[in-house]
Design a protein around this motif. Structure first.
Motif, short mmCIF file in Angstrom:
data_model
loop_
_atom_site.label_atom_id
_atom_site.label_comp_id
_atom_site.label_asym_id
_atom_site.label_seq_id
_atom_site.Cartn_x
_atom_site.Cartn_y
_atom_site.Cartn_z
N VAL A 8 0.66 -1.28 -0.07
CA VAL A 8 0.14 -0.01 0.06
C VAL A 8 0.99 1.32 -0.06
O VAL A 8 0.65 2.16 -0.71
N ARG A 9 1.70 1.31 1.10
CA ARG A 9 2.81 2.29 0.81
C ARG A 9 3.70 2.68 -0.34
O ARG A 9 3.70 3.86 -0.75
N HIS A 26 -3.56 7.13 2.10
CA HIS A 26 -2.59 6.64 0.99
C HIS A 26 -3.25 6.60 -0.23
O HIS A 26 -4.12 5.66 -0.58
N GLN A 27 -3.07 7.29 -1.34
CA GLN A 27 -4.03 7.51 -2.52
C GLN A 27 -3.24 7.22 -3.76
O GLN A 27 -2.07 7.83 -3.91
N ALA A 28 -3.66 6.62 -4.76
CA ALA A 28 -3.05 6.29 -6.04
C ALA A 28 -3.61 7.31 -7.05
O ALA A 28 -4.66 7.84 -6.91
N GLU A 29 -2.84 7.33 -8.18
CA GLU A 29 -2.94 8.32 -9.19
C GLU A 29 -3.68 7.59 -10.43
O GLU A 29 -4.68 8.19 -11.02
N GLU A 30 -3.81 6.17 -10.56
CA GLU A 30 -4.10 5.50 -11.75
C GLU A 30 -4.47 4.13 -11.36
O GLU A 30 -3.85 3.36 -10.89
N ALA A 31 -5.78 3.74 -11.71
CA ALA A 31 -6.33 2.51 -11.19
C ALA A 31 -5.92 1.23 -11.79
O ALA A 31 -5.58 0.40 -11.24
N ILE A 32 -5.59 1.28 -13.18
CA ILE A 32 -5.50 0.22 -14.04
C ILE A 32 -4.16 -0.22 -13.85
O ILE A 32 -3.81 -1.32 -13.39
N ALA A 33 -3.37 1.04 -13.77
CA ALA A 33 -1.76 0.40 -13.42
C ALA A 33 -1.80 -0.27 -12.15
O ALA A 33 -0.74 -1.31 -12.02
N ILE A 89 -12.09 6.52 9.66
CA ILE A 89 -11.27 7.41 10.27
C ILE A 89 -12.05 8.81 10.67
O ILE A 89 -12.09 9.10 11.71
N ALA A 90 -13.09 9.07 9.76
CA ALA A 90 -13.91 10.27 10.23
C ALA A 90 -14.66 9.95 11.48
O ALA A 90 -14.79 10.81 12.41
N ALA A 113 -5.36 0.14 8.07
CA ALA A 113 -4.69 -0.08 8.90
C ALA A 113 -3.48 1.17 8.80
O ALA A 113 -3.30 1.97 9.88
N ALA A 114 -2.81 1.24 7.43
CA ALA A 114 -1.98 2.51 7.32
C ALA A 114 -2.60 3.76 7.41
O ALA A 114 -1.96 4.74 7.81
N ASN A 115 -3.68 4.02 6.83
CA ASN A 115 -4.34 5.23 6.87
C ASN A 115 -4.64 5.45 8.36
O ASN A 115 -4.76 6.72 8.62
N ALA A 116 -5.22 4.59 9.32
CA ALA A 116 -5.43 4.86 10.48
C ALA A 116 -4.43 5.42 11.33
O ALA A 116 -4.42 6.43 11.97
N ALA A 117 -3.19 4.82 11.11
CA ALA A 117 -2.30 5.25 11.71
C ALA A 117 -1.60 6.47 11.19
O ALA A 117 -1.04 7.29 12.14
#
Length: 214
Positions: A8-9, A26-33, A89-90, A113-117
């Motif tokens: 994920v990171r 933790h966000q991605a820029e492109e879904a297919i890749a 998280i909200a 887990a990563a985002n909560a941390a």
């Protein structure tokens, strides 16, 4: 996949959510890749990486929860089909007594887990399909879950059981194809910025609905 949280990171960037900038994901820029990378990293067929994006329904619901903390304050909260864990998280930030994030994708739970941390909150990730189980949380939250006929039917069955048992059930949805025609009451609406690679518009009009008991 042996190191899901590391994956994920490695394939995302920690950045604020457009409508909810007080939360980092933790966000991605492109879904297919990214989907291709998940397939290459596992011997099993992988679901789409819904966990790597801040979807419109989740953004709207997270904004509503943070702006109305009494909805979840002091209550046990379930974030259903949690994806990134944005809504969970909200709820934790808004003062929930406990927050459980449920999804069937192991990478989703690693992202939760990563985002909560990253946001310094406590969220319990659970990898299980709970839709045929009894609903026990006082508050049930879900964003963007009406994306297929079968899933919409199963979700609404769970939501109605939860609402009939006294739970407050809130759903964020940007007008997906299988949004139910009944059993929902509009409580808020937002214009939500979304990734152009994911949606048919840069801004999605998104509604927060409360499930009613007919």
């Amino acid at each position: 996949m042996t190191d899901s949280r590391g994956f994920v990171r490695a394939h995302t960037r920690l950045s604020p959510v457009p409508l909810v900038p007080e939360i980092l994901l933790h966000q991605a820029e492109e879904a297919i890749a990214l989907w291709e990378q998940t397939e290459l990293s596992s011997s099993d067929r992988q679901p789409p990486p819904f966990w790597a994006f801040a979807w419109a329904g989740g953004q709207a619901l997270a904004r509503f929860v943070l702006d109305n903390p009494s909805l979840v304050g002091g209550h046990d909260v379930l974030d259903l089909a949690a994806g990134s864990g944005l809504v969970a998280i909200a709820a934790a930030k808004a003062g929930a007594a406990s927050v459980t994030a449920v999804d069937i994708d192991p990478l989703s739970l690693a992202a939760v887990a990563a985002n909560a941390a990253a946001n310094a909150v406590t969220v319990t990730p659970v990898e299980r399909d709970v839709l045929d189980e009894a609903a026990t949380a006082a508050v049930v939250l879900a964003g963007d879950v009406f994306y297929s006929r079968e899933m919409s039917t199963r979700m609404m069955s769970y939501f109605r059981r939860a609402a009939a048992g006294g739970a407050k059930v809130l759903v964020g949805d940007p007008g997906r194809a299988y949004l139910p025609a009944s059993g929902l009451r509009r409580v808020a609406a937002y214009e939500v910025p979304v990734a152009a690679t994911l949606e048919d518009a840069a801004i999605k009009h998104t509604t927060v609905w409360q499930v009613t008991v007919d």
